[in-house]
Write an enzyme that holds these catalytic residues in place. Sequence first.
Site, PDB file in Angstrom:
ATOM      1  N   CYS A  47      49.632 -39.718  43.949  1.00  0.00           N
ATOM      2  CA  CYS A  47      48.126 -39.280  44.495  1.00  0.00           C
ATOM      3  C   CYS A  47      47.840 -40.504  44.243  1.00  0.00           C
ATOM      4  O   CYS A  47      46.865 -41.335  43.661  1.00  0.00           O
ATOM      5  CB  CYS A  47      48.324 -39.193  43.002  1.00  0.00           C
ATOM      6  SG  CYS A  47      46.266 -38.001  42.566  1.00  0.00           S
ATOM      7  N   CYS A  50      44.338 -40.427  41.911  1.00  0.00           N
ATOM      8  CA  CYS A  50      44.503 -39.956  40.893  1.00  0.00           C
ATOM      9  C   CYS A  50      44.555 -41.982  40.100  1.00  0.00           C
ATOM     10  O   CYS A  50      43.762 -42.322  39.118  1.00  0.00           O
ATOM     11  CB  CYS A  50      45.471 -39.983  40.319  1.00  0.00           C
ATOM     12  SG  CYS A  50      46.051 -38.197  40.801  1.00  0.00           S
TER      13      CYS A  50
END
Length: 300
Positions: A47, A50
Amino acid sequence: MKTYLSAQESTVQDNASIIDVTEQNIQQLLEGSRQVPVLFDFWASWCQPCQQMAPLLEKLAGEYQGKFVLAKVNADEQQNIAAQFGVRSLPSLKLVYQGQLVSELDGAQTEGALRRWLAPVVDPDAAQAEQEEQFLEQVRQAIEAGHGEQAEQALRQTLQEQPDKHAFRALLVEYLLGEGRSDEAQSVLAEVLEDVEELRPFRARFALLDKLDGGGESLRDLAARIDSDPTPADLHAYGLRAAAAGQFEAGLQALLTLLRDHPDYQDGVARQALLEVFDCLPKGDPMASRYRRKMFTYLH
Protein backbone atom coordinates in the site's frame (compact mmCIF):
# COMPACT_ATOMS: atom_id res chain seq x y z
CA MET A 1 10.04 0.31 6.34
CA LYS A 2 11.14 1.31 9.86
CA THR A 3 11.51 -1.51 12.37
CA TYR A 4 9.08 -0.60 15.15
CA LEU A 5 9.39 -1.50 18.80
CA SER A 6 7.94 -4.81 19.78
CA ALA A 7 5.58 -5.26 22.70
CA GLN A 8 8.48 -6.64 24.73
CA GLU A 9 10.61 -3.52 24.04
CA SER A 10 7.91 -0.97 24.67
CA THR A 11 4.80 -0.44 26.78
CA VAL A 12 1.67 1.63 26.35
CA GLN A 13 3.00 4.11 28.86
CA ASP A 14 6.22 4.91 26.91
CA ASN A 15 6.56 8.38 25.48
CA ALA A 16 6.02 8.43 21.71
CA SER A 17 5.43 4.66 21.76
CA ILE A 18 5.35 2.95 18.38
CA ILE A 19 4.32 -0.67 18.69
CA ASP A 20 3.82 -3.55 16.27
CA VAL A 21 0.42 -5.10 17.03
CA THR A 22 0.00 -8.88 17.26
CA GLU A 23 -2.58 -11.30 18.64
CA GLN A 24 -0.39 -11.50 21.73
CA ASN A 25 -0.42 -7.79 22.65
CA ILE A 26 -3.72 -6.50 21.24
CA GLN A 27 -5.54 -6.97 24.53
CA GLN A 28 -2.76 -5.19 26.42
CA LEU A 29 -3.09 -2.23 24.05
CA LEU A 30 -6.85 -2.08 24.42
CA GLU A 31 -6.52 -2.14 28.20
CA GLY A 32 -3.85 0.54 28.04
CA SER A 33 -6.20 2.75 26.04
CA ARG A 34 -8.15 3.34 29.24
CA GLN A 35 -5.34 5.69 30.27
CA VAL A 36 -3.71 6.74 26.98
CA PRO A 37 -5.37 6.98 23.53
CA VAL A 38 -4.13 4.34 21.09
CA LEU A 39 -4.01 5.06 17.36
CA PHE A 40 -4.22 1.81 15.37
CA ASP A 41 -2.64 2.27 11.94
CA PHE A 42 -3.68 -0.54 9.57
CA TRP A 43 -1.19 -0.82 6.72
CA ALA A 44 0.34 -3.25 4.22
CA SER A 45 3.69 -3.38 2.44
CA TRP A 46 2.02 -3.11 -1.00
CA CYS A 47 0.00 0.00 0.00
CA GLN A 48 1.83 3.07 -1.27
CA PRO A 49 -0.39 5.60 0.60
CA CYS A 50 0.36 3.64 3.79
CA GLN A 51 4.10 4.02 3.20
CA GLN A 52 3.70 7.75 2.55
CA MET A 53 1.63 8.35 5.67
CA ALA A 54 3.81 6.27 8.02
CA PRO A 55 6.50 8.94 8.61
CA LEU A 56 3.81 11.55 9.29
CA LEU A 57 2.25 9.37 11.96
CA GLU A 58 5.65 8.65 13.48
CA LYS A 59 6.45 12.36 13.51
CA LEU A 60 3.22 13.16 15.34
CA ALA A 61 3.79 10.36 17.85
CA GLY A 62 7.16 11.93 18.65
CA GLU A 63 5.78 15.47 18.93
CA TYR A 64 2.92 14.50 21.23
CA GLN A 65 5.42 12.81 23.58
CA GLY A 66 3.34 10.02 24.99
CA LYS A 67 -0.10 11.62 24.63
CA PHE A 68 -1.01 8.72 22.37
CA VAL A 69 0.43 5.34 21.34
CA LEU A 70 0.93 4.57 17.67
CA ALA A 71 -0.01 0.91 17.19
CA LYS A 72 1.05 -0.44 13.77
CA VAL A 73 -1.06 -3.28 12.39
CA ASN A 74 0.12 -5.17 9.30
CA ALA A 75 -3.30 -5.97 7.85
CA ASP A 76 -1.94 -8.88 5.75
CA GLU A 77 -0.28 -10.58 8.71
CA GLN A 78 -2.95 -9.70 11.29
CA GLN A 79 -6.14 -10.39 9.35
CA ASN A 80 -8.14 -11.34 12.46
CA ILE A 81 -7.35 -7.99 14.10
CA ALA A 82 -8.21 -6.14 10.90
CA ALA A 83 -11.53 -7.97 10.74
CA GLN A 84 -12.17 -7.25 14.42
CA PHE A 85 -11.86 -3.51 13.67
CA GLY A 86 -13.95 -3.74 10.50
CA VAL A 87 -11.12 -2.64 8.21
CA ARG A 88 -12.25 -2.63 4.56
CA SER A 89 -9.55 -0.53 2.90
CA LEU A 90 -6.03 0.72 3.51
CA PRO A 91 -4.70 2.85 4.99
CA SER A 92 -7.18 2.86 7.83
CA LEU A 93 -6.81 4.63 11.19
CA LYS A 94 -8.77 3.73 14.32
CA LEU A 95 -8.48 5.85 17.46
CA VAL A 96 -9.33 3.98 20.67
CA TYR A 97 -9.64 5.69 24.05
CA GLN A 98 -10.92 4.38 27.37
CA GLY A 99 -11.51 1.04 25.70
CA GLN A 100 -13.85 2.48 23.04
CA LEU A 101 -13.45 3.30 19.34
CA VAL A 102 -13.88 7.08 19.39
CA SER A 103 -12.92 8.03 15.82
CA GLU A 104 -11.76 6.53 12.53
CA LEU A 105 -10.27 7.79 9.30
CA ASP A 106 -9.77 5.98 5.98
CA GLY A 107 -7.49 6.82 3.08
CA ALA A 108 -4.32 8.86 2.73
CA GLN A 109 -4.27 12.00 4.88
CA THR A 110 -2.17 15.15 5.02
CA GLU A 111 -0.29 16.11 8.16
CA GLY A 112 -2.75 18.96 8.81
CA ALA A 113 -5.73 16.63 8.49
CA LEU A 114 -4.13 14.16 10.91
CA ARG A 115 -3.47 16.90 13.45
CA ARG A 116 -7.05 18.16 13.29
CA TRP A 117 -8.39 14.63 13.62
CA LEU A 118 -6.21 13.75 16.60
CA ALA A 119 -6.50 17.01 18.53
CA PRO A 120 -9.97 16.64 20.14
CA VAL A 121 -8.92 13.36 21.82
CA VAL A 122 -5.14 13.61 22.13
CA ASP A 123 -4.82 17.33 22.95
CA PRO A 124 -8.29 18.63 23.84
CA ASP A 125 -6.96 21.84 25.43
CA ALA A 126 -5.22 22.86 22.21
CA ALA A 127 -8.27 21.91 20.18
CA GLN A 128 -10.48 24.01 22.45
CA ALA A 129 -8.11 26.97 22.19
CA GLU A 130 -8.16 26.74 18.39
CA GLN A 131 -11.95 26.63 18.34
CA GLU A 132 -12.13 29.67 20.60
CA GLU A 133 -9.72 31.63 18.40
CA GLN A 134 -11.78 30.73 15.33
CA PHE A 135 -14.91 31.95 17.10
CA LEU A 136 -13.24 35.22 18.07
CA GLU A 137 -12.05 35.76 14.51
CA GLN A 138 -15.57 35.17 13.18
CA VAL A 139 -16.95 37.69 15.68
CA ARG A 140 -14.28 40.26 14.71
CA GLN A 141 -15.14 39.80 11.04
CA ALA A 142 -18.85 40.21 11.78
CA ILE A 143 -18.17 43.49 13.60
CA GLU A 144 -16.01 44.77 10.74
CA ALA A 145 -18.75 43.83 8.27
CA GLY A 146 -21.29 45.92 10.18
CA HIS A 147 -23.05 43.05 11.94
CA GLY A 148 -22.25 44.28 15.42
CA GLU A 149 -25.62 43.40 16.96
CA GLN A 150 -25.31 39.74 15.97
CA ALA A 151 -21.69 39.66 17.18
CA GLU A 152 -22.67 41.18 20.50
CA GLN A 153 -25.48 38.67 20.95
CA ALA A 154 -23.11 35.76 20.22
CA LEU A 155 -20.56 37.04 22.74
CA ARG A 156 -23.14 37.66 25.46
CA GLN A 157 -24.67 34.22 24.98
CA THR A 158 -21.27 32.54 25.17
CA LEU A 159 -20.34 34.46 28.32
CA GLN A 160 -23.62 33.53 29.94
CA GLU A 161 -22.71 29.87 29.44
CA GLN A 162 -18.96 30.24 30.05
CA PRO A 163 -18.27 33.35 32.16
CA ASP A 164 -14.58 32.47 32.53
CA LYS A 165 -13.85 33.07 28.82
CA HIS A 166 -12.02 36.33 29.41
CA ALA A 167 -10.89 36.78 25.80
CA PHE A 168 -14.56 36.82 24.78
CA ARG A 169 -15.34 39.35 27.51
CA ALA A 170 -12.44 41.55 26.36
CA LEU A 171 -13.78 41.60 22.80
CA LEU A 172 -17.29 42.46 24.01
CA VAL A 173 -15.95 45.32 26.16
CA GLU A 174 -13.92 46.60 23.21
CA TYR A 175 -16.96 46.51 20.93
CA LEU A 176 -19.16 48.33 23.44
CA LEU A 177 -16.52 51.02 23.93
CA GLY A 178 -16.32 51.49 20.19
CA GLU A 179 -20.06 52.05 20.12
CA GLY A 180 -19.84 54.68 22.84
CA ARG A 181 -21.65 52.43 25.32
CA SER A 182 -19.10 52.91 28.06
CA ASP A 183 -21.53 52.26 30.94
CA GLU A 184 -22.45 48.86 29.49
CA ALA A 185 -18.78 48.10 28.84
CA GLN A 186 -17.92 48.89 32.45
CA SER A 187 -20.79 46.71 33.62
CA VAL A 188 -19.52 43.76 31.58
CA LEU A 189 -16.00 44.28 32.94
CA ALA A 190 -17.25 44.61 36.53
CA GLU A 191 -18.63 41.06 36.38
CA VAL A 192 -15.04 39.85 36.84
CA LEU A 193 -13.58 40.97 40.15
CA GLU A 194 -10.19 39.27 39.99
CA ASP A 195 -7.20 40.71 38.18
CA VAL A 196 -7.23 38.97 34.79
CA GLU A 197 -4.52 39.59 32.21
CA GLU A 198 -6.91 39.80 29.26
CA LEU A 199 -8.99 42.46 31.02
CA ARG A 200 -6.21 44.46 32.65
CA PRO A 201 -5.74 46.92 29.75
CA PHE A 202 -9.37 48.00 29.97
CA ARG A 203 -8.96 49.26 33.53
CA ALA A 204 -6.55 51.91 32.24
CA ARG A 205 -8.76 52.65 29.25
CA PHE A 206 -11.77 53.37 31.46
CA ALA A 207 -9.67 55.88 33.34
CA LEU A 208 -9.44 57.80 30.06
CA LEU A 209 -13.22 58.02 29.81
CA ASP A 210 -13.39 59.47 33.32
CA LYS A 211 -11.70 62.57 31.86
CA LEU A 212 -14.68 63.28 29.61
CA ASP A 213 -17.74 65.23 30.70
CA GLY A 214 -20.33 62.54 30.08
CA GLY A 215 -21.69 62.06 26.58
CA GLY A 216 -22.31 58.75 24.91
CA GLU A 217 -21.43 59.54 21.32
CA SER A 218 -20.10 56.62 19.34
CA LEU A 219 -16.70 56.65 17.72
CA ARG A 220 -18.44 56.54 14.36
CA ASP A 221 -20.24 59.83 15.00
CA LEU A 222 -17.14 61.51 16.34
CA ALA A 223 -15.02 60.22 13.45
CA ALA A 224 -17.43 61.79 10.96
CA ARG A 225 -16.81 65.21 12.54
CA ILE A 226 -13.07 64.64 12.82
CA ASP A 227 -12.92 64.14 9.06
CA SER A 228 -14.71 67.43 8.33
CA ASP A 229 -14.27 70.42 10.64
CA PRO A 230 -13.56 69.21 14.19
CA THR A 231 -13.73 71.44 17.23
CA PRO A 232 -11.12 71.11 20.00
CA ALA A 233 -13.75 69.30 22.06
CA ASP A 234 -14.28 66.82 19.20
CA LEU A 235 -10.56 66.12 18.94
CA HIS A 236 -10.27 65.63 22.70
CA ALA A 237 -13.31 63.35 22.96
CA TYR A 238 -12.38 61.31 19.91
CA GLY A 239 -8.78 60.92 21.05
CA LEU A 240 -9.74 59.55 24.43
CA ARG A 241 -12.62 57.40 23.17
CA ALA A 242 -10.56 55.91 20.35
CA ALA A 243 -7.74 55.05 22.74
CA ALA A 244 -10.22 53.60 25.24
CA ALA A 245 -11.56 51.38 22.45
CA GLY A 246 -8.07 50.17 21.62
CA GLN A 247 -7.65 52.32 18.51
CA PHE A 248 -4.52 53.89 19.95
CA GLU A 249 -2.96 55.33 16.83
CA ALA A 250 -6.17 57.09 15.78
CA GLY A 251 -6.59 58.44 19.31
CA LEU A 252 -2.99 59.63 19.57
CA GLN A 253 -3.18 61.34 16.18
CA ALA A 254 -6.32 63.24 17.20
CA LEU A 255 -4.74 64.37 20.46
CA LEU A 256 -1.56 65.36 18.65
CA THR A 257 -3.64 67.47 16.27
CA LEU A 258 -5.31 69.06 19.29
CA LEU A 259 -1.89 69.87 20.75
CA ARG A 260 -0.65 71.33 17.47
CA ASP A 261 -3.71 73.41 16.57
CA HIS A 262 -5.09 74.24 20.03
CA PRO A 263 -2.20 74.03 22.52
CA ASP A 264 -4.02 76.18 25.11
CA TYR A 265 -7.33 74.33 25.01
CA GLN A 266 -8.45 73.63 28.60
CA ASP A 267 -5.10 74.74 29.97
CA GLY A 268 -3.13 72.41 27.70
CA VAL A 269 -5.25 69.30 28.24
CA ALA A 270 -3.88 67.69 25.05
CA ARG A 271 -0.45 67.10 26.59
CA GLN A 272 -1.92 65.45 29.68
CA ALA A 273 -4.25 63.32 27.57
CA LEU A 274 -1.35 62.12 25.43
CA LEU A 275 0.59 61.10 28.54
CA GLU A 276 -2.42 59.18 29.85
CA VAL A 277 -2.77 57.28 26.59
CA PHE A 278 0.93 56.43 26.64
CA ASP A 279 0.32 54.84 30.04
CA CYS A 280 -2.20 52.47 28.43
CA LEU A 281 0.39 51.11 26.02
CA PRO A 282 2.89 48.36 26.89
CA LYS A 283 6.25 49.53 28.17
CA GLY A 284 8.61 50.18 25.28
CA ASP A 285 5.81 50.19 22.69
CA PRO A 286 7.22 51.74 19.48
CA MET A 287 3.99 53.64 18.88
CA ALA A 288 4.36 55.40 22.22
CA SER A 289 7.98 56.29 21.46
CA ARG A 290 7.04 57.67 18.05
CA TYR A 291 4.25 59.86 19.36
CA ARG A 292 6.30 61.03 22.34
CA ARG A 293 8.86 62.45 19.92
CA LYS A 294 6.10 64.18 17.96
CA MET A 295 4.61 65.59 21.16
CA PHE A 296 7.94 67.05 22.24
CA THR A 297 8.32 68.64 18.80
CA TYR A 298 5.11 70.61 19.33
CA LEU A 299 5.93 71.46 22.92
CA HIS A 300 9.32 72.98 22.12
